[in-house]
Design an enzyme around this catalytic site. Structure first.
Site, PDB file in Angstrom:
ATOM      1  N   GLU A  91       0.803  -1.588   0.106  1.00 10.77           N
ATOM      2  CA  GLU A  91       0.742  -0.071   0.006  1.00 10.77           C
ATOM      3  C   GLU A  91       1.076   1.611   0.145  1.00 10.77           C
ATOM      4  O   GLU A  91       0.292   2.286  -0.544  1.00 10.77           O
ATOM      5  CB  GLU A  91      -0.473   0.061   1.083  1.00 10.77           C
ATOM      6  CG  GLU A  91      -1.998  -1.063   1.018  1.00 10.77           C
ATOM      7  CD  GLU A  91      -2.745  -0.961   0.360  1.00 10.77           C
ATOM      8  OE1 GLU A  91      -3.583   0.251  -0.310  1.00 10.77           O
ATOM      9  OE2 GLU A  91      -2.974  -1.906  -0.768  1.00 10.77           O
ATOM     10  N   TRP A 136       1.475   1.350  -3.403  1.00 12.49           N
ATOM     11  CA  TRP A 136       0.314   2.120  -4.385  1.00 12.49           C
ATOM     12  C   TRP A 136       0.994   3.712  -4.432  1.00 12.49           C
ATOM     13  O   TRP A 136       0.405   4.705  -5.781  1.00 12.49           O
ATOM     14  CB  TRP A 136      -0.699   2.131  -3.899  1.00 12.49           C
ATOM     15  CG  TRP A 136      -0.972   0.470  -4.862  1.00 12.49           C
ATOM     16  CD1 TRP A 136      -1.139  -0.652  -4.136  1.00 12.49           C
ATOM     17  CD2 TRP A 136      -1.866   0.211  -6.228  1.00 12.49           C
ATOM     18  NE1 TRP A 136      -1.782  -1.977  -5.275  1.00 12.49           N
ATOM     19  CE2 TRP A 136      -1.539  -0.570  -5.743  1.00 12.49           C
ATOM     20  CE3 TRP A 136      -1.785   1.494  -7.325  1.00 12.49           C
ATOM     21  CZ2 TRP A 136      -2.897  -1.101  -7.210  1.00 12.49           C
ATOM     22  CZ3 TRP A 136      -1.945   0.888  -8.106  1.00 12.49           C
ATOM     23  CH2 TRP A 136      -2.496  -0.112  -8.376  1.00 12.49           C
ATOM     24  N   TRP A 167     -20.786  11.065 -20.292  1.00 14.53           N
ATOM     25  CA  TRP A 167     -21.198  11.245 -18.481  1.00 14.53           C
ATOM     26  C   TRP A 167     -22.491  11.827 -18.229  1.00 14.53           C
ATOM     27  O   TRP A 167     -22.777  12.878 -19.128  1.00 14.53           O
ATOM     28  CB  TRP A 167     -19.887  11.896 -17.797  1.00 14.53           C
ATOM     29  CG  TRP A 167     -18.889  11.155 -17.758  1.00 14.53           C
ATOM     30  CD1 TRP A 167     -17.642  12.121 -17.928  1.00 14.53           C
ATOM     31  CD2 TRP A 167     -18.112   9.800 -16.848  1.00 14.53           C
ATOM     32  NE1 TRP A 167     -16.947  10.908 -17.785  1.00 14.53           N
ATOM     33  CE2 TRP A 167     -16.838  10.153 -17.595  1.00 14.53           C
ATOM     34  CE3 TRP A 167     -19.208   8.947 -15.940  1.00 14.53           C
ATOM     35  CZ2 TRP A 167     -16.159   9.003 -16.961  1.00 14.53           C
ATOM     36  CZ3 TRP A 167     -18.458   8.186 -15.921  1.00 14.53           C
ATOM     37  CH2 TRP A 167     -16.990   8.442 -16.088  1.00 14.53           C
ATOM     38  N   ASN A 218     -10.868   2.777   3.687  1.00 16.66           N
ATOM     39  CA  ASN A 218     -10.003   2.805   1.839  1.00 16.66           C
ATOM     40  C   ASN A 218     -11.338   1.775   1.040  1.00 16.66           C
ATOM     41  O   ASN A 218     -11.219   2.253  -0.246  1.00 16.66           O
ATOM     42  CB  ASN A 218      -8.795   2.326   2.038  1.00 16.66           C
ATOM     43  CG  ASN A 218      -8.009   1.731   0.518  1.00 16.66           C
ATOM     44  OD1 ASN A 218      -8.033   3.202   0.229  1.00 16.66           O
ATOM     45  ND2 ASN A 218      -7.676   0.825  -0.340  1.00 16.66           N
ATOM     46  N   TRP A 266     -16.236  10.745 -13.112  1.00 20.60           N
ATOM     47  CA  TRP A 266     -15.361  11.173 -11.291  1.00 20.60           C
ATOM     48  C   TRP A 266     -14.745  11.924 -11.240  1.00 20.60           C
ATOM     49  O   TRP A 266     -14.599  11.826 -10.445  1.00 20.60           O
ATOM     50  CB  TRP A 266     -14.144   9.814 -12.045  1.00 20.60           C
ATOM     51  CG  TRP A 266     -13.363  10.574 -13.491  1.00 20.60           C
ATOM     52  CD1 TRP A 266     -13.899  10.317 -14.495  1.00 20.60           C
ATOM     53  CD2 TRP A 266     -11.817  11.489 -13.296  1.00 20.60           C
ATOM     54  NE1 TRP A 266     -12.222  10.762 -15.693  1.00 20.60           N
ATOM     55  CE2 TRP A 266     -11.383  11.632 -14.284  1.00 20.60           C
ATOM     56  CE3 TRP A 266     -11.260  11.784 -12.624  1.00 20.60           C
ATOM     57  CZ2 TRP A 266     -10.325  12.179 -14.577  1.00 20.60           C
ATOM     58  CZ3 TRP A 266     -10.416  13.172 -12.405  1.00 20.60           C
ATOM     59  CH2 TRP A 266      -9.763  12.588 -13.724  1.00 20.60           C
ATOM     60  N   TRP A 325      -9.630   8.105  -7.747  1.00 15.88           N
ATOM     61  CA  TRP A 325     -10.782   7.962  -8.419  1.00 15.88           C
ATOM     62  C   TRP A 325     -10.936   7.642 -10.065  1.00 15.88           C
ATOM     63  O   TRP A 325     -11.953   6.715 -10.535  1.00 15.88           O
ATOM     64  CB  TRP A 325     -11.199   9.409  -8.194  1.00 15.88           C
ATOM     65  CG  TRP A 325     -11.896   9.188  -7.824  1.00 15.88           C
ATOM     66  CD1 TRP A 325     -11.828   9.892  -6.164  1.00 15.88           C
ATOM     67  CD2 TRP A 325     -13.296   8.999  -7.221  1.00 15.88           C
ATOM     68  NE1 TRP A 325     -12.881  10.207  -5.295  1.00 15.88           N
ATOM     69  CE2 TRP A 325     -13.830   9.982  -6.500  1.00 15.88           C
ATOM     70  CE3 TRP A 325     -14.838   8.608  -7.776  1.00 15.88           C
ATOM     71  CZ2 TRP A 325     -15.179  10.545  -5.239  1.00 15.88           C
ATOM     72  CZ3 TRP A 325     -15.888   9.304  -7.687  1.00 15.88           C
ATOM     73  CH2 TRP A 325     -16.055   9.366  -6.304  1.00 15.88           C
TER      74      TRP A 325
END
Length: 481
Positions: free
Chosen positions: A278, A281, A310, A345, A363, A386
């Protein structure tokens, strides 16, 4: 005289720029208050308040070392070069020291500051500090930035096996300088202070950050792999806000994790390996920010997804923001965000996918709302998360993999404990009904709770159709076909 320009590195220990400045001579610290820039970046009021509270504790720590902390105002970052130059000339500063930051605006600010200072014979030194690896040092064989996390992680582990990034020694007290420290403002215009209950969740200062890290490394990290996805359990480290503000460093996190696992990376505790992944990341998304700067400009990483149709649905967007979707796990997560400045998370992914897939809302609407409320808001991590969830980003979830929020709820909150905490109006429902109250109480469900605002199956099909109807060439380029 040396000047340390503090930014997102609000700590005394393991602060590369601060230690470098003190080693070169008498040092003064400065922090720039930039309200209009923060508003432009959608920084959350609770995050700005967290910065100020940490500045206050840091000022005391620096004062004990005879390093005064000065406060200056640069309403926007294009004013920073002139403000810093004026201060340097007043104090006869030889060089400014700062830890590197990433993003288009941060890079432009630092380049302009460097030019302004060097034109007057003042040095500007920047240091790697908020990352384990210098952007540009972890590249593919062709010399480009990685777009696939697993490949990036493998190279990072190879580097870490050869040499761990060292913890920087804390500075020693210096001879007192004849400069008084400034008072730290308790609030900033344009940012409403958060509630005391929210503040209490996030106490300021390195001591609290170190205590959280130590407790996690000693007590919880070995269960991290099994419990990190369970929002009703304290399975995560709860240090993301401190990392985002630089109250604790990724090097300190890495060393604490390895120490709890006898120095091992991939063997021993699965929880340690998962938690270090993590951390990587976080590293990956910072490197993406540098290597592909369009993501700093509100652009999709996969440019072909800019053609997605969208929906403009302001009422549905408002219901999502306010936790009124009629999907309990979504609404509970949104209430957690609004009341605590933080969201689990796993639930960040679930609510993001619901907005972008089930509601088919851009988004960027969700990315901005999160930044406006997260105490741990970070451009790279928030944007990366996102875009991953919406299938527009690097190494993102395939467009046809759409989380079902009811299934996610049943899997990760099986007893409904998390939901009942944040939605007390559903407290009397059974563990079967709690995930979908519309099945309780006959035709009208639970009177105090709205019915689902969208049919999950039909909305899923709508999202799949939208992605499938993108130009075939674009899909092929993206690896969708």
């Amino acid at each position: 005289m040396q000047l340390i320009w503090l930014r997102n590195d609000l700590r005394l220990s393991d602060n590369t720029a601060l230690s470098a400045a003190v080693q070169r001579g008498p040092t003064v610290a400065v922090y720039l208050i930039s309200p209009q820039q923060w508003l432009a970046h959608d920084d959350a009021p609770c995050k700005v308040d967290f910065w100020l509270r940490n500045l206050a504790t840091l000022s005391d720590s620096l004062h004990a070392l005879n390093i005064p902390l000065l406060i200056r105002t640069a309403d926007t970052w294009d004013q920073a070069p002139a403000v810093l130059l004026e201060l340097c000339q007043q104090l006869e500063v030889e060089a400014v020291h700062a830890n590197q930051e990433y993003g288009i605006n941060e890079t432009r600010r630092d380049e302009a500051t460097t030019q302004a200072l060097q034109a007057q014979g003042i040095g500007f030194h920047s240091y790697l500090d908020q990352l384990l690896f210098q952007p540009g040092s972890v590249l593919t064989q062709s010399g480009s930035y990685f777009q696939v996390f697993s490949q990036f992680r493998r190279i990072c582990y190879n580097h870490l096996h050869r040499a761990l990034p060292a913890i920087v020694e804390s500075p020693q007290a210096q001879t007192a300088v004849s400069i008084e420290r400034d008072a730290i403002p308790q609030s900033v215009d344009g940012f409403t202070p958060p509630t005391e209950s929210l503040r209490a969740l996030w106490p300021a200062g390195e001591r609290h950050a170190q205590q959280r890290l130590a407790h996690f490394a000693d007590e919880q990290i070995h269960y991290y792999q099994d419990e990190r996805d369970l929002p009703a359990k304290p399975g995560t480290s709860q240090i993301s806000a401190y990392l985002a503000a630089g109250v604790i460093s990724p090097r300190q996190c890495l060393h604490a994790a390895l120490q709890s696992n006898h120095g091992e990376f991939e063997s021993g505790s699965p929880g340690v390996f998962t938690w270090i992944t993590e951390l990587l990341w976080r590293e990956f998304y910072k490197h993406i920010l540098v290597g592909y700067p369009r993501v700093s400009r509100h652009r999709a990483f996969r440019l072909e997804t800019e053609f997605l149709p969208w929906r403009d649905a302001p009422e549905e967007l408002a219901a999502w923001k306010e936790g009124r979707t009629g999907i309990p796990i979504i609404d509970a997560a949104m209430r957690q965000l609004l009341e605590t400045g933080w969201m689990h998370n796993r639930l960040r992914m679930v609510v993001a996918m619901f907005l972008t897939k089930n509601l088919l809302i851009d988004w960027r609407e969700g990315e901005r709302f999160f930044m406006q409320h997260l105490i741990d808001g970070d451009l790279a991590a928030n944007n990366g998360g996102w875009q991953w969830s919406s299938s527009t980003g690097t190494d993102s979830v395939p467009y046809f993999r759409i989380f079902n929020p009811l299934s996610q709820s049943e899997r990760f909150d099986p007893e409904g404990r998390f939901i009942k905490h944040w939605l007390p109006e559903l407290a009397d429902l059974s563990k079967k009904e709690i995930h979908n109250p519309s099945i309780a109480g006959g035709l009208f469900g639970v009177a105090a709770y709205p019915r689902p605002m969208v049919d999950l199956k039909k909305s899923r099909e709508r999202a799949l159709t939208a992605f499938k109807n993108l130009p075939s060439r674009a899909l092929a380029v993206s690896g969708y076909e």
